[in-house]
Design a protein around this motif. Sequence first.
Motif, mmCIF file in Angstrom:
data_model
loop_
_atom_site.group_PDB
_atom_site.id
_atom_site.type_symbol
_atom_site.label_atom_id
_atom_site.label_comp_id
_atom_site.label_asym_id
_atom_site.label_seq_id
_atom_site.Cartn_x
_atom_site.Cartn_y
_atom_site.Cartn_z
ATOM 1 N N ALA A 40 -36.863 8.819 -0.555
ATOM 2 C CA ALA A 40 -37.280 9.524 0.662
ATOM 3 C C ALA A 40 -36.540 10.833 0.835
ATOM 4 C CB ALA A 40 -37.064 8.628 1.881
ATOM 5 N N LEU A 41 -35.402 10.961 0.163
ATOM 6 C CA LEU A 41 -34.598 12.180 0.295
ATOM 7 C C LEU A 41 -35.221 13.360 -0.424
ATOM 8 C CD1 LEU A 41 -31.900 13.255 1.420
ATOM 9 C CD2 LEU A 41 -30.843 12.646 -0.749
ATOM 10 N N GLU A 42 -36.151 13.127 -1.329
ATOM 11 C CA GLU A 42 -36.710 14.201 -2.129
ATOM 12 C C GLU A 42 -37.358 15.282 -1.286
ATOM 13 O OE1 GLU A 42 -39.324 12.525 -4.959
ATOM 14 O OE2 GLU A 42 -37.785 11.410 -6.031
ATOM 15 N N VAL A 43 -37.952 14.922 -0.161
ATOM 16 C CA VAL A 43 -38.700 15.899 0.617
ATOM 17 C C VAL A 43 -37.821 16.704 1.556
ATOM 18 C CG1 VAL A 43 -40.837 14.587 0.495
ATOM 19 C CG2 VAL A 43 -39.220 14.147 2.351
ATOM 20 N N PHE A 44 -36.557 16.267 1.789
ATOM 21 C CA PHE A 44 -35.722 17.014 2.717
ATOM 22 C C PHE A 44 -34.282 17.155 2.226
ATOM 23 C CE2 PHE A 44 -34.055 13.014 4.130
ATOM 24 C CZ PHE A 44 -35.138 12.168 4.268
ATOM 25 N N LEU A 45 -34.089 17.252 0.902
ATOM 26 C CA LEU A 45 -32.743 17.446 0.377
ATOM 27 C C LEU A 45 -32.086 18.680 0.955
ATOM 28 C CD1 LEU A 45 -32.852 16.502 -3.405
ATOM 29 C CD2 LEU A 45 -31.331 15.610 -1.665
ATOM 30 N N GLU A 46 -32.833 19.803 0.994
ATOM 31 C CA GLU A 46 -32.266 21.065 1.441
ATOM 32 C C GLU A 46 -32.074 21.114 2.950
ATOM 33 O OE1 GLU A 46 -31.139 23.153 -0.647
ATOM 34 O OE2 GLU A 46 -31.926 22.079 -2.376
ATOM 35 N N SER A 80 -26.106 6.284 -3.123
ATOM 36 C CA SER A 80 -27.463 6.359 -3.677
ATOM 37 C C SER A 80 -28.034 7.759 -3.495
ATOM 38 C CB SER A 80 -28.366 5.320 -2.992
ATOM 39 O OG SER A 80 -27.889 4.014 -3.220
ATOM 40 N N TYR A 81 -27.805 8.332 -2.331
ATOM 41 C CA TYR A 81 -28.296 9.684 -2.086
ATOM 42 C C TYR A 81 -27.553 10.697 -2.948
ATOM 43 C CZ TYR A 81 -31.050 8.103 1.889
ATOM 44 O OH TYR A 81 -31.971 7.492 2.666
ATOM 45 N N ARG A 86 -27.215 14.734 -7.381
ATOM 46 C CA ARG A 86 -26.604 15.163 -8.648
ATOM 47 C C ARG A 86 -27.656 15.449 -9.706
ATOM 48 N NH1 ARG A 86 -21.872 11.344 -10.567
ATOM 49 N NH2 ARG A 86 -21.741 13.038 -12.102
ATOM 50 N N THR A 87 -28.771 14.750 -9.660
ATOM 51 C CA THR A 87 -29.816 14.972 -10.664
ATOM 52 C C THR A 87 -30.597 16.253 -10.405
ATOM 53 O OG1 THR A 87 -31.403 13.657 -9.375
ATOM 54 C CG2 THR A 87 -30.086 12.508 -11.046
ATOM 55 N N LEU A 92 -24.438 21.617 -5.422
ATOM 56 C CA LEU A 92 -24.451 20.956 -4.123
ATOM 57 C C LEU A 92 -23.716 19.621 -4.170
ATOM 58 C CD1 LEU A 92 -25.579 21.001 -1.198
ATOM 59 C CD2 LEU A 92 -27.587 19.815 -2.085
ATOM 60 N N ALA A 93 -23.729 18.971 -5.322
ATOM 61 C CA ALA A 93 -23.150 17.629 -5.422
ATOM 62 C C ALA A 93 -21.633 17.638 -5.308
ATOM 63 C CB ALA A 93 -23.568 16.998 -6.748
ATOM 64 N N ALA A 94 -20.963 18.767 -5.537
ATOM 65 C CA ALA A 94 -19.508 18.799 -5.531
ATOM 66 C C ALA A 94 -18.944 18.361 -4.188
ATOM 67 C CB ALA A 94 -19.028 20.204 -5.884
ATOM 68 N N GLU A 95 -19.383 18.954 -3.090
ATOM 69 C CA GLU A 95 -18.862 18.586 -1.777
ATOM 70 C C GLU A 95 -19.325 17.189 -1.383
ATOM 71 O OE1 GLU A 95 -20.371 20.990 1.372
ATOM 72 O OE2 GLU A 95 -22.231 21.478 0.324
ATOM 73 N N TYR A 96 -20.497 16.768 -1.874
ATOM 74 C CA TYR A 96 -20.957 15.411 -1.584
ATOM 75 C C TYR A 96 -20.095 14.383 -2.318
ATOM 76 C CZ TYR A 96 -25.151 17.035 0.818
ATOM 77 O OH TYR A 96 -26.015 17.599 1.714
ATOM 78 N N LEU A 97 -19.669 14.714 -3.527
ATOM 79 C CA LEU A 97 -18.803 13.810 -4.275
ATOM 80 C C LEU A 97 -17.443 13.671 -3.609
ATOM 81 C CD1 LEU A 97 -19.621 14.813 -7.965
ATOM 82 C CD2 LEU A 97 -20.184 12.673 -6.810
ATOM 83 N N LEU A 98 -16.956 14.785 -3.026
ATOM 84 C CA LEU A 98 -15.683 14.719 -2.322
ATOM 85 C C LEU A 98 -15.759 13.769 -1.136
ATOM 86 C CD1 LEU A 98 -12.807 15.832 -2.079
ATOM 87 C CD2 LEU A 98 -13.724 17.683 -0.664
#
Length: 273
Positions: A40-46, A80-81, A86-87, A92-98
């Motif tokens: 479901a995240l595909e449509v509103f990632l940004e 999961s998100y 990351r894919t 963008l994934a760097a701050e999410y990984l932190l």
Amino acid sequence: MGLGPAGGLSPEVIDQVALARLYGEPLFALPTDLYIPPDALEVFLEAFEGPLDLLLYLIRKQNFNILDIPMAGLTRQYLSYVDEVRTRNLELAAEYLLMAAMLIEIKSRMLLPPKKAVEGQEPEDPRAELVRRLLEYEQTKLAAAALNALPQAGRDFLKAQVHIEQSLQTRFPDVDVGDLQSAWRDILRRAKLVQHHRITREELSVREYMSMVLKTLQGRRFVEFEELFQPEKGSTVLVVTFIALLELAKETLVEITQAEAFAPIYVRLAFKG
């Protein structure tokens, strides 16, 4: 009247039409523990402005108490998100990984026995710092939304603009009474220089001199004020000529103008539209 499990009206009494069907069964109310699949995240990632925004979204959508966050479930969904992010966007994934590392640390600390606190104080909750950041972020986000709701120029309204074309016709300033008096005194002074001692009786007509002034102005664009007077004929003629000029101005047959302050005074025929 039938009551539901919570003491309210049963769905059959309120409305016979279900909101949706899940595996063929009618669904009369949205579940409070709704799990949002990663797809479901595909449509509103940004749409998310950072990991705190994503966390707040997950907490509010699942009706979690922000002061008592179930870290296991929240961390599982968050990771999961993050895998989905990351894919698609490594930067963008760097701050999410932190943030993911912080969630895992909090989850791990909650599994350990709490540290002994000072007598009379409660042990520190590992989630306290995360809760504080989430609450501050939510308050900032609500304040930004309130500011965005205010009317903005260019978005909600436009400023009126009026274009006024300047007239090509030159507009002269009005002649000041003091300037007119000064010009008249100058003419009288010049008349005294050419005085004659001959005494004669002469009847002077203002109307006649009004016609003479109009005749002088005929066919000419501007005539200097002094040019309308004949000092050699004496002050009496000057007075009558001046009165005739004032009468013409009063009847709007002539215009008395100046190009600028303290400039020479000019007389011309009035143009009526």
